[in-house]
Design an enzyme around this catalytic site. Structure first.
Site, PDB file in Angstrom:
ATOM      1  N   CYS A 127       0.806  -1.223   0.000  1.00 47.74           N
ATOM      2  CA  CYS A 127       0.000   0.000   0.000  1.00 47.74           C
ATOM      3  C   CYS A 127       0.839   1.274   0.000  1.00 47.74           C
ATOM      4  O   CYS A 127       0.317   2.360  -0.265  1.00 47.74           O
ATOM      5  CB  CYS A 127      -0.945  -0.004   1.198  1.00 47.74           C
ATOM      6  SG  CYS A 127      -2.022  -1.446   1.267  1.00 47.74           S
ATOM      7  N   HIS A 267      -3.126   7.015   3.024  1.00 44.72           N
ATOM      8  CA  HIS A 267      -3.592   5.770   2.428  1.00 44.72           C
ATOM      9  C   HIS A 267      -4.996   5.484   2.943  1.00 44.72           C
ATOM     10  O   HIS A 267      -5.247   5.525   4.156  1.00 44.72           O
ATOM     11  CB  HIS A 267      -2.630   4.644   2.801  1.00 44.72           C
ATOM     12  CG  HIS A 267      -3.153   3.277   2.526  1.00 44.72           C
ATOM     13  ND1 HIS A 267      -3.756   2.935   1.331  1.00 44.72           N
ATOM     14  CD2 HIS A 267      -3.162   2.148   3.287  1.00 44.72           C
ATOM     15  CE1 HIS A 267      -4.112   1.669   1.376  1.00 44.72           C
ATOM     16  NE2 HIS A 267      -3.779   1.171   2.547  1.00 44.72           N
ATOM     17  N   ASN A 297     -10.167  -0.124   0.397  1.00 51.98           N
ATOM     18  CA  ASN A 297      -8.703  -0.080   0.387  1.00 51.98           C
ATOM     19  C   ASN A 297      -8.215  -0.603  -0.963  1.00 51.98           C
ATOM     20  O   ASN A 297      -8.278  -1.796  -1.235  1.00 51.98           O
ATOM     21  CB  ASN A 297      -8.164  -0.938   1.534  1.00 51.98           C
ATOM     22  CG  ASN A 297      -6.658  -0.943   1.614  1.00 51.98           C
ATOM     23  OD1 ASN A 297      -5.962  -0.512   0.700  1.00 51.98           O
ATOM     24  ND2 ASN A 297      -6.127  -1.438   2.728  1.00 51.98           N
TER      25      ASN A 297
END
Length: 339
Positions: A127, A267, A297
């Site tokens: 990520c 994020h 996500n």
């Protein structure tokens, strides 16, 4: 050595297919209220049958190229951040080069005698991929000043989710983003600085199996280790700590404080994590941008999806100080400062 780096173009793409929380109610013991209260997520986009991440990576790349007002033949590097590659080999970057009609022999202009060929490779910082990619691009630009870099993030984690596990399958979506990076010409935003970190002692907190550890033979059936697993509580604590510390370190290095920041984009993993990082930094909530309720996500792509939407809303502006931060499997983390 000159490490000037500008974002000249930005583009994003997500699959058309959507999964809402109500879709999950039909296949597991969960509810819309439970998911929203614990994550902030309402919907996520996922690859349709027969669709691959190269498709959305291609769409995002074309948008970034058009946004930068360049010809694709000017691209000297294609860098792809992904932890869910289309194939283990070849790289998605090479697949994307083929789809874009680029190769060392397809009429690509020689930008530098020291760098005459198209450079393509993937890398995996999970990520944190976009932040890591910015630093890699800055290094290339410092070495080859006339480079034009296509940095792409592309994730298809829906293909590696165990939909019997409500603790992970509800969290993730698929998406792609792309930026054109240069150190000359017109630009949208300047990349002032990047700060990165990692700690392999936490490598077991988030994992996706299926590599050479999986000694597969024809006819074997995959087990749960093939899919994404995560130790949620430990990830939460590590994520908040890592992003907050790296952000403060970057600000201090550049003689700035949180009060100097105009926009904060983290994020997009979980609303609780985003709120906790904001509280730890004591940053005003009206400066914190979120859109994970729409996408979930999307791993390396989440910051670019947020940047594009913030730009559309007039919140991401040239000249305004924007702080980006991310964490991911590894564990990896990083922050970047734009204006």
């Amino acid at each position: 050595m000159n490490s000037t780096c500008y974002i000249a173009g930005l583009g994003t793409s997500v699959p058309e297919k959507k999964l809402s929380n109500f879709d999950f109610e039909k296949i597991m013991d969960t509810s819309n209220e439970w998911i929203v209260s614990r994550t902030g997520i309402k919907t996520r986009h996922v690859l349709a049958e027969g669709q691959n991440i190269s498709d959305i990576a291609y769409e995002a790349s074309l948008k970034a190229i058009v946004d930068a007002k360049i010809d694709k033949s000017e691209i000297t590097h294609i860098l792809v951040a992904t932890c869910s590659p289309q194939k283990l080999s070849p790289s998605l970057a090479c697949i994307l080069a083929q789809n874009l009609g680029l190769s060392s022999t397809s009429g690509l202009q020689t930008i530098s005698t020291h760098n005459p060929s198209l450079v393509c490779f993937d890398f995996n910082a999970a990520c944190s991929g976009f932040i890591y990619g910015l630093e890699i691009a800055r290094a290339f630009l410092a070495l080859h000043s006339n480079s034009t870099i296509l940095l792409v993030t592309a994730e298809g984690l829906s293909r590696r989710l165990n939909f019997q596990d409500r603790t992970t399958s509800i969290l993730f979506g698929d998406g792609a983003g792309a930026v054109i990076l240069r150190n000359h010409g017109d630009y949208l935003y300047k990349v002032h600085d990047v700060s990165l970190g990692s700690d392999g002692d936490y490598c077991d907190l988030i994992q996706i199996g299926g590599g050479t550890e999986f000694e597969a033979k024809v006819g074997d059936v995959v087990d749960e280790s093939f899919f994404l697993t995560m130790q949620g509580r430990e990830v939460f604590k590590s994520a908040v700590r890592g992003m907050a510390q790296e952000s403060l370190k970057l600000l201090e290095k550049n003689s700035l404080t949180v009060n100097d920041i105009d926009l904060f984009i983290t994020h997009q993993a979980n609303l609780r994590i985003i709120e906790a990082v904001g509280e730890r930094l004591s940053i005003s909530q009206d400066k914190v941008f979120t859109n994970l309720e729409k996408y979930g996500n999307t791993s390396a792509s989440s910051i670019l999806l947020a940047m594009e939407e913030a730009r559309e809303q007039g919140k991401l502006k040239k000249g305004a100080k924007t702080l980006l931060t991310a964490f991911g499997s590894g564990l990896t983390w990083g922050s970047a400062l734009l204006s």
